[in-house]
Design a protein around this motif. Structure first.
Motif, PDB file in Angstrom:
ATOM      1  N   ALA A 462       0.660  -1.220  -0.121  1.00  0.00           N
ATOM      2  CA  ALA A 462      -0.461  -0.029  -0.095  1.00  0.00           C
ATOM      3  C   ALA A 462       1.065   1.420  -0.157  1.00  0.00           C
ATOM      4  CB  ALA A 462      -0.952   0.172   1.320  1.00  0.00           C
ATOM      5  N   ILE A 463       0.646   1.931  -0.531  1.00  0.00           N
ATOM      6  CA  ILE A 463       1.413   3.756  -1.288  1.00  0.00           C
ATOM      7  C   ILE A 463       0.218   4.767  -0.596  1.00  0.00           C
ATOM      8  CG2 ILE A 463       2.879   5.564  -2.140  1.00  0.00           C
ATOM      9  CD1 ILE A 463       3.380   2.873  -4.016  1.00  0.00           C
ATOM     10  N   GLY A 464       0.351   5.213   0.766  1.00  0.00           N
ATOM     11  CA  GLY A 464      -0.714   6.262   1.798  1.00  0.00           C
ATOM     12  C   GLY A 464      -1.873   6.010   1.606  1.00  0.00           C
ATOM     13  N   GLY A 465      -2.107   4.434   1.865  1.00  0.00           N
ATOM     14  CA  GLY A 465      -2.545   3.670   2.300  1.00  0.00           C
ATOM     15  C   GLY A 465      -3.595   3.304   1.257  1.00  0.00           C
ATOM     16  N   HIS A 466      -2.670   3.021   0.091  1.00  0.00           N
ATOM     17  CA  HIS A 466      -4.139   2.759  -0.900  1.00  0.00           C
ATOM     18  C   HIS A 466      -3.331   1.293  -1.546  1.00  0.00           C
ATOM     19  CE1 HIS A 466      -6.571   6.288  -0.567  1.00  0.00           C
ATOM     20  NE2 HIS A 466      -5.587   6.675  -0.603  1.00  0.00           N
ATOM     21  N   SER A 467      -3.836   0.243  -1.224  1.00  0.00           N
ATOM     22  CA  SER A 467      -3.113  -0.654  -2.086  1.00  0.00           C
ATOM     23  C   SER A 467      -3.360  -0.557  -3.583  1.00  0.00           C
ATOM     24  CB  SER A 467      -4.428  -2.818  -1.734  1.00  0.00           C
ATOM     25  OG  SER A 467      -3.811  -2.214  -0.330  1.00  0.00           O
ATOM     26  N   ILE A 468      -2.125  -1.271  -3.656  1.00  0.00           N
ATOM     27  CA  ILE A 468      -1.676  -0.951  -5.110  1.00  0.00           C
ATOM     28  C   ILE A 468      -2.199  -2.787  -5.949  1.00  0.00           C
ATOM     29  CG2 ILE A 468       0.053  -1.068  -7.046  1.00  0.00           C
ATOM     30  CD1 ILE A 468      -0.238   1.259  -5.037  1.00  0.00           C
TER      31      ILE A 468
END
Length: 658
Positions: A462-468
Motif C-alpha cells: 500500500a502507498i499512502g494507505g491505498h493498496s496497489i
C-alpha cells in the motif's frame, strides 16, 4: 591534501540544468592496481607493498632480510601490547630515562654507531643490563644477530670489536594473550609478558653473535647481559622465514565530497603457496584468506583520542580529548599520559561484518560522505599467503533521500507494550514493514527489497494507505530469503508512507529484516530503523523470538502427506519431512531417519550439516534400507540435531497404508 581527509576530483561532472541535475554513475573508488596507491591512502601493518607493485601481500621473511630495517621504531616502552604498526625499543638503564632516543642506534642500520660508553664504566655493574624489543605483532623468527662496532678503536687503542657481551640470554614472547600474566601496581591492572629462553651463552667469545633457534612466532625479545665485562652494541638484527600469519591494512577516511549511497564492494585477490625450493606457485586451495570490512561516517575523524590530565580545581585525574597528532607525540614521549582511543559513534558506524565474497552490498545505514576499508590477511601456515591486487567501492550521489526509515511489526499487534515485535520462533507470521523517506530527492524510488530470516511470501503493498493492484506490481525472489517488489507505475517522490505486508518466520533468538529502496538509475538506499508510521510504535527493524519458543532447536515439523500409499498409482506414493531448525548460527550435524515403533531403524533418510533454516527432506517411499517395501502400519520419523549441550531430537508418526 592530507591522509586524514582524502578528497579528489570527480571523474564525472554534476551538471545543473534548467530541468534539474544530470548524473552519471555509479562511480568507483579503487585502491591498488590501476587505482589509488595502497601506501598513500592507508596504514599497512605487517604488509609488503613493494614485492608486486600495485598489489599488497603479507610481509615475507627470508634468510637475508633483516626485519629490523623493515620496521618503524619508537624509543619507548609501549603502554600496552595491542597489535600496532610501529615497533618499540627500550633499555632497563637510567641512561634510557634521560635520553630514550639514544636506544635507536641499535636499530638504525648503521654499524658505525653504537651505545658507545654507556656500558663501559668500570664502576657500574653490567650484569642485568637488559634490552627490550616489541615488534608490534608476531613474526616467525629463527635467528638474532647483534654485535659491537667492527671498525675503529677507543681512545686507549682498544678495538671496538672486542667490546662484546661475554655472556647473555635471549628470551622471547609470542604476543599471545595466554602468555601474559595480570599484575596490579598502584591500583592499576596491566598485563606482563612471560618470557621463555630460546638462547643462552654463559661464556661468549664471539664479537658477532649469531644466535639461531627453532622457527617460532616472536613478538617480544629480551636481551640480558649476564657477565661483568664492558660492552657496546652497534646493531641488533632479526631474521626469520615465511609469510606473516596476520597482517592488517586500514585505509584513511575517503572523502566522497557529498553524502552518498554505496553499492558493491569488490576485490581481486590470488592465493599462493611457497614450496621447499622457495618458489611461489598459485593455488586455489590454500590455508590463507583475507577478511574485508568497511565503515562509513559523516566527518573525517572516525576516532577520538584522549590523554590523562589533572583537573586544576579538584586535582583529580581526568580525560582530555586531543588531536591524533598530539596523541601520537605523547605515545612516543610520554606513553603513561596516553589514555586511549575510542570510535566516534555519533558520526561513524562500527566496522561491518566480514564480507563473504566480492560483489556484496556495502553495509551502511544513512548515506555518508566518508568511508574506510580494512583488510585483515590471515593464514594458518607461514608458507601460504593471499595477495590482494585491488579493491573497489561503488558509490553514488545524490541520494534517494536524506534517510529512509522503516519499522517492523506483527500485523495483529502494531503497538506492543515493550515496543519490540515478538513472535514464536519457527512459525509463519504476518508482518507489516512500513517505510517513509525523509527529504527525498526528485527521482524518488519505485521498488523495495527485503532480506528476511526465512523464505518470505508477499501479501500486499500500500502507498499512502491505498493498496496497489497486482497488475501494477512486479514481485520476485532474487534469493530464497529475499523479497523484491517493484511498483514502477507508482513512484514515491515525497514522504508518502509505504506499507509492505509479508509472511516469514524467525529462526533464531532475534534478527533484523533488512531493506532497501531503489529505482532503475541510482544505487539502492538502505532502510534504517525509525518512525515510519504513527500507528506503529516499534521504530525498529528488529524482531525477537518469544523466550519459550527457542528452548529447543526445532520449529514446526511435519511429515507430508501423511499417510503415504506407496502402491505405484503416483498419488501419495511418498512423503517428505518439512522442518525448521532454530537458533543455530553455525552449521551442525543433522540426521533424519524412519523407525518402527520398537525403535529399530527402518530407513536412513538424510544425514548432513545445516544451520538455522526451513528445510524439506528427501522423500520416503515406504522402502527400507534393504530395498524392500515395508508392511503397512504406523512408523516414526525422528530428526536429530547436534548442539553444544548434546543431541536434541524431535519425532512424530507417519502411517503407511495400501
Amino acid at each position: 591534501m592530507t591522509r586524514r581527509h582524502i578528497s579528489f576530483l570527480l571523474l564525472f561532472l554534476l551538471i545543473d540544468t534548467a530541468v534539474g541535475e544530470v548524473f552519471a554513475g555509479p562511480w568507483v573508488w579503487k585502491f591498488g592496481a590501476s587505482g589509488h596507491s595502497w601506501g598513500e591512502y592507508g596504514t599497512p601493518e605487517g604488509l609488503d607493498l613493494a614485492e608486486m607493485p600495485g598489489s599488497m601481500q603479507p610481509l615475507e621473511l627470508r634468510p637475508e632480510k633483516n626485519l629490523t630495517r623493515i620496521l618503524q621504531w619508537v624509543a619507548s616502552k609501549p603502554k600496552d601490547f595491542e597489535p600496532r604498526s610501529v615497533a618499540h625499543i627500550w633499555i632497563l638503564d637510567p641512561i634510557f630515562q634521560i635520553n630514550p632516543d639514544t636506544a635507536l642506534v641499535l636499530v638504525d642500520g648503521d654499524p658505525t654507531t653504537s651505545t658507545g660508553k654507556w656500558f663501559k664504566n668500570p664502576k657500574k655493574s653490567k650484569v642485568g643490563k637488559t634490552f627490550y624489543f616489541d615488534l608490534g605483532r608476531p613474526y616467525y623468527l629463527n635467528r638474532i644477530v647483534f654485535y659491537p662496532r667492527q671498525q675503529g678503536e677507543d681512545a686507549g687503542g682498544s678495538p671496538h670489536k672486542l667490546d662484546y657481551m661475554r655472556g647473555f640470554t635471549i628470551q622471547v614472547n609470542d604476543g599471545d594473550i595466554k602468555n601474559f600474566t595480570v599484575r596490579v601496581s598502584q591500583a592499576r591492572t596491566y598485563l606482563s609478558p612471560v618470557y621463555r629462553t630460546v638462547y643462552r651463552r654463559s661464556f661468549n667469545d664471539q664479537s658477532v653473535v649469531d644466535a639461531t633457534f627453532p622457527l617460532q612466532p616472536v613478538r617480544l625479545i629480551k636481551l640480558r647481559c649476564t657477565k661483568e665485562h664492558r660492552f657496546e652494541i652497534a646493531e641488533v638484527e632479526f631474521y626469520g622465514l615465511g609469510f606473516q600469519l596476520e597482517a592488517v591494512y586500514t585505509s584513511d577516511p575517503v572523502d566522497l565530497q557529498r553524502p552518498s549511497n554505496f553499492g558493491a564492494v569488490r576485490w581481486w585477490d590470488s592465493k599462493w603457496h611457497m614450496g621447499p625450493d622457495g618458489q611461489l606457485s598459485p593455488v586455489s586451495d590454500t590455508r590463507a584468506w583475507v577478511e574485508i570490512q568497511t565503515r562509513s561516517g559523516s566527518d573525517p575523524t572516525p576516532l577520538i583520542y584522549y590523554k590523562y590530565a589533572i583537573d586544576p580545581d579538584t586535582k583529580a585525574t581526568i580525560l582530555v580529548e586531543v588531536s591524533k597528532e598530539q596523541y601520537e607525540k605523547l605515545l612516543k614521549k610520554s606513553p603513561n599520559k596516553v589514555a586511549g582511543v575510542k570510535l566516534d559513534g555519533e558520526h561513524w558506524s562500527n566496522w561491518s561484518s566480514v564480507y563473504d565474497s566480492s560483489g556484496q552490498q556495502f553495509e551502511y545505514g544513512v548515506p555518508r560522505r566518508y568511508f574506510q576499508v580494512r583488510l585483515i590477511f590471515r593464514s594458518t601456515s607461514v608458507w601460504d599467503m593471499v595477495r590482494v591486487d585491488s579493491l573497489a567501492v561503488e558509490y553514488y550521489h545524490p541520494t534517494l533521500a536524506d534517510a529512509v526509515v522503516g519499522e517492523v511489526a506483527v500485523l495483529s499487534n502494531p503497538l506492543p507494550g515493550d515496543r519490540i515485535a515478538r513472535v514464536p520462533a519457527g512459525r509463519s507470521i504476518h508482518f507489516t514493514y512500513d517505510v517513509r523517506a525523509e527529504r527525498p530527492s526528485g527521482r524518488g524510488f519505485h521498488g523495495i527489497r527485503l532480506v528476511t530470516p526465512a523464505p518470505p511470501s508477499f501479501v500486499d503493498l500500500a502507498i499512502g494507505g491505498h493498496s496497489i493492484p497486482s497488475d501494477g506490481l512486479e514481485i520476485s525472489r532474487p534469493s530464497p530469503n529475499c523479497l523484491q517488489v517493484r511498483f514502477k507505475s507508482y513512484p514515491v517522490v515525497d514522504n508518502t508512507p509505504v506499507r509492505l505486508i509479508l509472511t516469514t518466520s524467525l529462526l533464531q533468538a532475534g534478527a533484523e529484516i533488512s531493506g532497501w529502496v531503489f529505482n532503475d538509475v541510482d544505487l539502492p538506499q538502505p532502510i534504517i530503523g525509525g518512525d515510519a508510521n504513527l500507528q506503529v510504535n516499534t521504530d525498529k527493524l528488529l524482531v525477537l523470538a518469544e523466550a519459550e519458543s527457542v528452548k529447543e532447536p526445532f520449529g514446526p515439523v511435519q511429515f507430508l502427506p501423511n499417510p503415504i500409499t506407496p502402491n505405484g498409482d503416483r498419488v501419495n506414493d511418498e512423503g517428505k519431512l518439512h522442518y525448521a531448525i532454530l537458533k543455530l548460527v553455525d552449521r551442525r550435524r543433522v540426521k533424519i531417519g524412519i523407525y518402527d515403533l520398537a525403535g529399530s531403524l527402518v530407513r536412513d533418510l538424510w544425514t548432513g550439516w545445516q544451520r538455522s533454516g526451513v528445510y524439506i527432506s528427501p522423500p520416503w517411499d515406504g522402502i527400507d534400507n534393504g530395498g524392500k517395501l515395508v508392511p503397512p502400519g504406523i512408523y516414526m520419523y525422528r530428526i536429530e540435531v547436534e548442539e553444544d549441550a548434546g543431541t536434541a531430537e524431535r519425532s512424530g508418526l507417519v502411517t503407511v497404508v495400501y
